[in-house]
Write a protein that holds these residues in place. Sequence first.
Motif, PDB file in Angstrom:
ATOM      1  N   LYS B  92      14.083 -28.380 -67.224  1.00  0.00           N
ATOM      2  CA  LYS B  92      13.800 -28.210 -65.802  1.00  0.00           C
ATOM      3  C   LYS B  92      13.413 -29.547 -65.182  1.00  0.00           C
ATOM      4  O   LYS B  92      13.912 -29.910 -64.102  1.00  0.00           O
ATOM      5  CB  LYS B  92      12.676 -27.192 -65.605  1.00  0.00           C
ATOM      6  CG  LYS B  92      13.146 -25.765 -65.900  1.00  0.00           C
ATOM      7  CD  LYS B  92      12.007 -24.762 -65.802  1.00  0.00           C
ATOM      8  CE  LYS B  92      12.498 -23.364 -66.157  1.00  0.00           C
ATOM      9  NZ  LYS B  92      11.383 -22.416 -66.305  1.00  0.00           N
ATOM     10  N   ARG B  96      15.482 -31.420 -62.267  1.00  0.00           N
ATOM     11  CA  ARG B  96      14.860 -31.740 -60.967  1.00  0.00           C
ATOM     12  C   ARG B  96      14.989 -33.219 -60.664  1.00  0.00           C
ATOM     13  O   ARG B  96      15.221 -33.633 -59.531  1.00  0.00           O
ATOM     14  CB  ARG B  96      13.388 -31.317 -60.974  1.00  0.00           C
ATOM     15  CG  ARG B  96      13.164 -29.887 -60.478  1.00  0.00           C
ATOM     16  CD  ARG B  96      11.753 -29.722 -59.950  1.00  0.00           C
ATOM     17  NE  ARG B  96      10.758 -30.186 -60.877  1.00  0.00           N
ATOM     18  CZ  ARG B  96      10.254 -29.446 -61.862  1.00  0.00           C
ATOM     19  NH1 ARG B  96      10.669 -28.203 -62.024  1.00  0.00           N
ATOM     20  NH2 ARG B  96       9.353 -29.927 -62.678  1.00  0.00           N
ATOM     21  N   ALA B 102      17.194 -30.070 -54.603  1.00  0.00           N
ATOM     22  CA  ALA B 102      16.987 -28.631 -54.753  1.00  0.00           C
ATOM     23  C   ALA B 102      15.594 -28.286 -54.259  1.00  0.00           C
ATOM     24  O   ALA B 102      14.607 -28.750 -54.801  1.00  0.00           O
ATOM     25  CB  ALA B 102      17.127 -28.230 -56.210  1.00  0.00           C
ATOM     26  N   SER B 103      15.553 -27.454 -53.205  1.00  0.00           N
ATOM     27  CA  SER B 103      14.243 -27.105 -52.678  1.00  0.00           C
ATOM     28  C   SER B 103      14.140 -25.590 -52.598  1.00  0.00           C
ATOM     29  O   SER B 103      15.131 -24.895 -52.438  1.00  0.00           O
ATOM     30  CB  SER B 103      14.063 -27.725 -51.288  1.00  0.00           C
ATOM     31  OG  SER B 103      15.117 -27.266 -50.458  1.00  0.00           O
ATOM     32  N   ARG B 105      12.428 -21.807 -54.054  1.00  0.00           N
ATOM     33  CA  ARG B 105      12.533 -21.052 -55.293  1.00  0.00           C
ATOM     34  C   ARG B 105      13.973 -20.742 -55.689  1.00  0.00           C
ATOM     35  O   ARG B 105      14.378 -20.892 -56.836  1.00  0.00           O
ATOM     36  CB  ARG B 105      11.798 -19.719 -55.105  1.00  0.00           C
ATOM     37  CG  ARG B 105      10.450 -19.650 -55.763  1.00  0.00           C
ATOM     38  CD  ARG B 105       9.874 -18.274 -55.514  1.00  0.00           C
ATOM     39  NE  ARG B 105      10.165 -17.378 -56.604  1.00  0.00           N
ATOM     40  CZ  ARG B 105       9.439 -17.345 -57.733  1.00  0.00           C
ATOM     41  NH1 ARG B 105       8.400 -18.135 -57.861  1.00  0.00           N
ATOM     42  NH2 ARG B 105       9.731 -16.517 -58.702  1.00  0.00           N
ATOM     43  N   ARG B 108      15.970 -23.802 -56.750  1.00  0.00           N
ATOM     44  CA  ARG B 108      15.490 -24.258 -58.065  1.00  0.00           C
ATOM     45  C   ARG B 108      16.082 -23.391 -59.169  1.00  0.00           C
ATOM     46  O   ARG B 108      16.558 -23.871 -60.194  1.00  0.00           O
ATOM     47  CB  ARG B 108      13.953 -24.141 -58.124  1.00  0.00           C
ATOM     48  CG  ARG B 108      13.232 -25.186 -57.305  1.00  0.00           C
ATOM     49  CD  ARG B 108      12.822 -26.370 -58.185  1.00  0.00           C
ATOM     50  NE  ARG B 108      12.303 -27.444 -57.369  1.00  0.00           N
ATOM     51  CZ  ARG B 108      11.058 -27.463 -56.892  1.00  0.00           C
ATOM     52  NH1 ARG B 108      10.231 -26.464 -57.171  1.00  0.00           N
ATOM     53  NH2 ARG B 108      10.654 -28.465 -56.148  1.00  0.00           N
ATOM     54  N   LYS B 109      16.029 -22.087 -58.897  1.00  0.00           N
ATOM     55  CA  LYS B 109      16.527 -21.147 -59.907  1.00  0.00           C
ATOM     56  C   LYS B 109      18.009 -21.417 -60.187  1.00  0.00           C
ATOM     57  O   LYS B 109      18.457 -21.411 -61.338  1.00  0.00           O
ATOM     58  CB  LYS B 109      16.345 -19.710 -59.408  1.00  0.00           C
ATOM     59  CG  LYS B 109      16.119 -18.770 -60.564  1.00  0.00           C
ATOM     60  CD  LYS B 109      15.702 -17.378 -60.124  1.00  0.00           C
ATOM     61  CE  LYS B 109      15.882 -16.472 -61.319  1.00  0.00           C
ATOM     62  NZ  LYS B 109      16.131 -15.120 -61.012  1.00  0.00           N
ATOM     63  N   TYR B 112      18.232 -24.544 -62.305  1.00  0.00           N
ATOM     64  CA  TYR B 112      17.938 -24.319 -63.726  1.00  0.00           C
ATOM     65  C   TYR B 112      19.052 -23.519 -64.402  1.00  0.00           C
ATOM     66  O   TYR B 112      19.258 -23.617 -65.602  1.00  0.00           O
ATOM     67  CB  TYR B 112      16.598 -23.568 -63.886  1.00  0.00           C
ATOM     68  CG  TYR B 112      15.422 -24.279 -63.278  1.00  0.00           C
ATOM     69  CD1 TYR B 112      15.439 -25.669 -63.147  1.00  0.00           C
ATOM     70  CD2 TYR B 112      14.300 -23.582 -62.830  1.00  0.00           C
ATOM     71  CE1 TYR B 112      14.357 -26.327 -62.572  1.00  0.00           C
ATOM     72  CE2 TYR B 112      13.222 -24.226 -62.266  1.00  0.00           C
ATOM     73  CZ  TYR B 112      13.262 -25.601 -62.122  1.00  0.00           C
ATOM     74  OH  TYR B 112      12.214 -26.256 -61.563  1.00  0.00           O
TER      75      TYR B 112
END
Lengths: 270, 426, 462
Positions: B92, B96, B102-103, B105, B108-109, B112
């Motif tokens: 992760k 990042r 990537a902003s 939730r 981000r998901k 990942y």
Amino acid sequence: MPDMKVNEKHVTVGKQFHDDPRMTMRNVNVFYGEKQAIHDVSIDIGKNEVMAMIGPSGCGKSTFLRSLNRMNDTVEGCRVEGEICMDGESLYNTKLDVVELRARVGMVFQKPNPFPKSIYENVAYGAKIHGLADSRIDLDEIVENSLNKAGLWKEVKDRLHQPGTGLSGGQQQRLCIARAIAVTPEVILMDEPCSALDPIATARIEELIKELSENFTIAIVTHSMQQAARVSDRTAYFHLGQLIEVNPTEQVFTMPEHELTEGYITGRFG
Amino acid sequence: MNNSAENLRRIQKSLKKRYFVERCFLWSGRAAITLGLLAVLVLFVDITSKGYGAFRSTEILLDIHYDADALGIDNLHDEKQLAFADWDVLLKNALREQFPDASGRKERKQLYGLVSNGAGFDLKERLIANPKLLNTSEKVWIIADDDIDTYYKSWLSGDPYAERMSEKQIQWIEVLDEQGAIALKFSKNLFTRGDSREPEQAGIWGAVMGSLFTLAITFCLSFPIGVAAAIYLEEFAPRNRLTDFIEVNINNLAAVPSIIFGLLGLAIFINFFHVPRSAPLVGGLVLTLMTLPTIIITSRAAIKSVPPSIREAALGMGASRHQVVMHHVLPLSMPGMLTGAIIGMAQALGETAPLLMIGMVAFIVDIPQGFTDPATVLPVQIFLWADSPERAFVEKTSAAIMVLLSFLIVMNMTAVWIRKRLERRW
Amino acid sequence: MQASTLFIIIIGLSIFGYFMGQGRALALAKPLGGIRKLHSLPSYYAAQAALFCALPAIVLMGLWLIFEQPIIDSLVMSRVEAGGLIESKADYNLALNRVHNIAAGVLSREGQQSVVLAAADNLNAFRTNARLALTLLALSLSVAGLVLGLRRIRPDFRARASVEWIMSGLLMACALLAIFTTLGILLSVVFESIHFFRSVPISEFIFGTSWSPQTAIRADQVGSSGSFGAVPLFTGTLLISAVAMFVAVPVGLMSAIYLAEYASRRTRTLVKPTLEILAGIPTVVYGFFAALTVAPFIRNLGESLGLDVSSESALAAGSVMGVMIIPFISSLADDVITAVPQSMRDGSLALGATKSETIRKVVVPAALPGIVGGVLLALSRAIGETMIVVMAAGMAANLTANPLDTVTTVTVQIVTLLTGDQEFDSAKTLAAFALGLMLFVVTLCLNIVALRVVKKYREQYE
């Protein structure tokens, strides 16, 4: 001991040609792949004549016979050269159809080979495939006629619908003859038709051959000299793929022209 | 002849039609052959075109920093620490760092989701293998998620399949591609791992080992028993009712549906004898019973082909019948028997249905280590994967089929080779 | 002691016995003037000793291991039963499982009835004792056999005859395994089927037209009483088999005819093995092919023709099954066609028949019994084929003759009913065995008839 080697420039002795021929063969050579089985054979078979072909085993007489109705086509790698004509028409010419040819030149084999069908169906087979009968009645008539001519009708008329394989060896062979006659051929080729039969059955077939010769031209290959003497008009002697001598039967067996023929019929080799 | 000419006319008239039928017949024969050959071709092309991609999987180059604090590790020899550490954190962090854009939730998901769920464990293994890496950084090719893999492969072939991809993920992949940080690499997982719920982590090694154990049992039992039975029937059996009955049984068993053998295994081996379920042992037993008829029949043919003159010669020397068999018949017929055994084994290797009955269809991640470990076999693995909904499993399944088929081809070629090289013609 | 360790020890003893025996035989022979004074070769005396040592002990071990578990179970459970906990067979099995799990330590001992706990302890004790007894018995039997075998070594003893007698017995036992396998199949399907037919009448099973084997967990659930009318399964099986035969028979037969009668030797040697590849491909591969390639293809084709084709149509499964069966039919038909004597063909050709007339009217009728036998064998294979239909045919038991619909088969249902963990004695699993019985009986009849026909036919031309 006569010279048994193949003579390269060989000339057939005797009367190999006929005034009123049904089939004429000129300079016929037959090959199996590389191997040459028949060397330069020229001979005529006359109308309504019984021609016997004799010779030691492996001399090519069966091969020669099989090329007269193109049965050799079924053998892979077999090649026939020269000219074989029937009523002046060449057999190996593409114009003449093989189906038609075989309907005109019937064949009877060494071992009786009835189809695993009923006696009736065996005889009717040829007529059916060629469409010779318009109705069941026609077909019945053809079957009865052919069996009659083959001298088998009386013996089998009550069991026409039983399998042909249930007959005795001699009866089976006559059934095969009846089967061949049913398509009204002009020539019947017989390849040692009695070799698998006992003497009584053989005598019956020989009688039949004589009767048939009134209507058909017959070429018969046989290993029995007595048989040739009994049934044939002319006899041809083959030796190692060559035609040595052709003469009226009586002459061949009383005073053969060629020393090889003499050697064979007097039993010095065979 | 009276109606010879008439008949001839009829024959000539019939010729055209008959030759037409002849040609039709010949062509239908050719069509049948073509159809058969076409089926072979289509099958192989279809499987290969679906499966060749699975031998390479998409990997992403990431700059991994083995941060002891993030992992919560201070001692690399402490099993407990290693087990509880959150290895995915490393991934992760690296992701990042690579894509700071990537902003939120959701994004981000998605970020990942670029790499495989199990990739963290690969890092764990790397670190254990090389403890010096702790608190340092290295560039590592990380295996991508199956959706990414599917997309990237289809994108490379010019027909992108973006059903399960987000806009953002597609952008990131384009960026990675420009940087040369995404590539197709030889898929080691396919050949070293057991089954997995994640297509990119799933491999056939567990199934291959299962097949190996199962076949070992099958061979060790069915070959000696089959050869012994064949010897008995050919050399010693008296001609009586019992022998006839045995023969009828063998011929019939050769044609009994294989699933019936599965029922036998379930009812007798598992429920009556309590052999462990799902284990190569019980699979091997079932396949033994199934292949025995084949081996007996081919072995008998091999024994039959030894000419009687050899037996007579040995018997004439005063050898007993057992000595004749052991010294002469058996060695001479061995190549034929081996050929039969290999063909029987090939049949057993491809068999699926009876094994479903005895529980070899379970989801097994671990590589089996012995004959009583729960295991699955290659064809059952194919069946399981074929049933999985993930698109990536289609590729895996086809690849597994290619592996299975190549095993079978090798076995059959060996059989042919043995027959050609060792078998004597009498 | 573990059974495997015991086995290895016995084998070791037996090998030891072999060398002892050989030594003893040689020692005996020496004063007599060499081994020619012995009745048999030393190795036979040695083999005899080894066999005496190993065989009885191993047979004992085998029998013991087979019957140990059931006997111990019944001993243990007799107390539990006396405790009044058992009301039905299902209860019995549940209790037995619990006892086993507690004994193995899988299930915690807390909160269990004392009878059960006692039974679990009993089970462990019995097991330990049984193993000990087996070890002692097997080892003593082995040693006794060894001693006996060694003592029987005398110059006039016919060791060879003795060893060969034992060997013959072993060989025969291997051959008898075929009968035991058939017996095992029969026992396993017949017993469970009888159980099944106690709860579901046999007439309903064979003539009922509704199949939904879901038995409910609670009695008040909808559709709680599962229905077990197998007719839709039989028709489904027949429909798919019919499609398969419809593909395989003409293609297989025509390729056999072409290869046997028309093709050159070169074509034959190339094409025949290529076609036989189809027979070597595992059925699971065909299943995958049917489900992922053929079924969508047929559905799209149907759609473009305006037909409503199910995605798991009988046509897809059946046609792929047909492809699988092609080489089966073609190689059997090829065998019987080439067995028809050439003289039959000559007879027909000499009458002026064309090649196809000869084949259709003489060769094929002559080979017909063999061809029919082969087709029956193929049909039996189609009916029993499992993986293709499991993967490509549906689960819905529709009573239909439309090949575009989805149907299910006997084998699909057997697999569905038995995969996954289920209570062994529920009507659902028992139904699978009843279906297995049907399948076995039908294929057995087909096989026997087919093998008879083929055998008769072979004799005809041999």
